[in-house]
Every structure is written in structure tokens, then in C-alpha cells.
Design a protein around this motif. Structure first.
Motif, PDB file in Angstrom:
ATOM      1  N   SER A  30       0.696  -0.886   0.125  1.00 65.76           N
ATOM      2  CA  SER A  30       0.341   0.051  -0.089  1.00 65.76           C
ATOM      3  C   SER A  30       1.218   1.348   0.126  1.00 65.76           C
ATOM      4  O   SER A  30       0.419   2.391  -0.363  1.00 65.76           O
ATOM      5  CB  SER A  30      -0.504  -0.024   1.155  1.00 65.76           C
ATOM      6  N   ASN A  31       1.801   1.168   0.785  1.00 65.09           N
ATOM      7  CA  ASN A  31       2.809   2.323   0.811  1.00 65.09           C
ATOM      8  C   ASN A  31       4.513   1.923   0.354  1.00 65.09           C
ATOM      9  O   ASN A  31       5.248   2.718   0.569  1.00 65.09           O
ATOM     10  CB  ASN A  31       2.756   3.354   2.204  1.00 65.09           C
ATOM     11  N   LEU A  32       4.976   1.332  -0.140  1.00 69.47           N
ATOM     12  CA  LEU A  32       5.377   0.891  -0.374  1.00 69.47           C
ATOM     13  C   LEU A  32       6.616  -0.360  -1.794  1.00 69.47           C
ATOM     14  O   LEU A  32       5.009  -1.069  -2.176  1.00 69.47           O
ATOM     15  CB  LEU A  32       6.437  -0.414   0.356  1.00 69.47           C
ATOM     16  N   TYR A  33       7.363   0.554  -2.360  1.00 64.90           N
ATOM     17  CA  TYR A  33       7.597  -0.125  -3.708  1.00 64.90           C
ATOM     18  C   TYR A  33       8.698  -1.306  -3.501  1.00 64.90           C
ATOM     19  O   TYR A  33       9.567  -0.398  -2.963  1.00 64.90           O
ATOM     20  CB  TYR A  33       7.336   0.547  -5.234  1.00 64.90           C
ATOM     21  N   THR A  52       9.167   4.481  -1.350  1.00 61.53           N
ATOM     22  CA  THR A  52       7.712   4.700  -0.923  1.00 61.53           C
ATOM     23  C   THR A  52       6.918   5.032  -2.967  1.00 61.53           C
ATOM     24  O   THR A  52       7.193   5.099  -3.265  1.00 61.53           O
ATOM     25  CB  THR A  52       7.824   6.063  -0.286  1.00 61.53           C
ATOM     26  N   THR A  53       5.526   4.640  -2.537  1.00 63.00           N
ATOM     27  CA  THR A  53       4.638   5.263  -3.099  1.00 63.00           C
ATOM     28  C   THR A  53       4.786   7.022  -4.066  1.00 63.00           C
ATOM     29  O   THR A  53       4.767   6.737  -4.974  1.00 63.00           O
ATOM     30  CB  THR A  53       2.924   5.433  -2.897  1.00 63.00           C
ATOM     31  N   LYS A  54       5.629   7.441  -3.242  1.00 60.95           N
ATOM     32  CA  LYS A  54       5.543   9.258  -4.096  1.00 60.95           C
ATOM     33  C   LYS A  54       6.745   8.408  -4.577  1.00 60.95           C
ATOM     34  O   LYS A  54       6.714   9.401  -6.196  1.00 60.95           O
ATOM     35  CB  LYS A  54       5.780   9.937  -3.105  1.00 60.95           C
ATOM     36  N   ASN A  57       6.522   6.278  -7.927  1.00 54.66           N
ATOM     37  CA  ASN A  57       5.731   7.309  -9.246  1.00 54.66           C
ATOM     38  C   ASN A  57       6.273   8.454  -9.622  1.00 54.66           C
ATOM     39  O   ASN A  57       6.720   9.083 -10.661  1.00 54.66           O
ATOM     40  CB  ASN A  57       4.318   8.209  -8.663  1.00 54.66           C
TER      41      ASN A  57
END
Length: 73
Positions: A30-33, A52-54, A57
Motif C-alpha cells: 500500500s505504501n511501498l514498492y 515509497t509510493t511517492k 511515482n
């Protein structure tokens, strides 16, 4: 991290014609790649990315920008 969300398999070849297996594994949370490439520019080196997701992206947007054809036909 458990089982990867996706795995891509392939092969690479060195200058002498020998082939080697490679794979890329991706874990999405949900908040990590988390990404793992078993081979990068050399067959004896790999790469791990943790974002992180940010951050993920941002990295994807920059990659699209860098690979965009700036001189269309």
C-alpha cells in the motif's frame, strides 16, 4: 517480503554468446514498492530499489520523460 506481486523472466547473452537467466521481481504494498533485478548491465550485478509510493511515482514519471521521443518523425 513473501511472494512477489509479479515476476518477469528472460535471458541475456554475453559477448561470447553464452546465455544466462535473468528475472525481475516486484513487490507492491500500500505504501511501498520493492523491485529486484537479477541482472543489470553486467551479468554479475543486480539492483534493488525500495521506494515509497511517492518515490515510485516520481521515478516512473522521470523515466517516461527521459525515454520520450523528443524528435518525433
Amino acid at each position: 517480503y513473501g511472494e512477489p506481486t509479479t515476476i518477469k523472466r528472460g535471458t541475456v547473452q554475453n559477448r561470447l554468446g553464452a546465455t544466462f537467466n535473468k528475472f525481475t521481481a516486484i513487490w507492491l504494498f500500500s505504501n511501498l514498492y520493492v523491485g529486484f533485478q537479477s541482472v543489470t548491465t553486467k551479468i554479475d550485478s543486480g539492483l534493488v530499489n525500495i521506494d515509497t509510493t511517492k518515490g515510485f511515482n516520481y521515478r516512473e514519471a522521470k523515466l517516461k520523460e527521459l525515454t520520450k521521443d523528443k524528435r518525433p518523425l
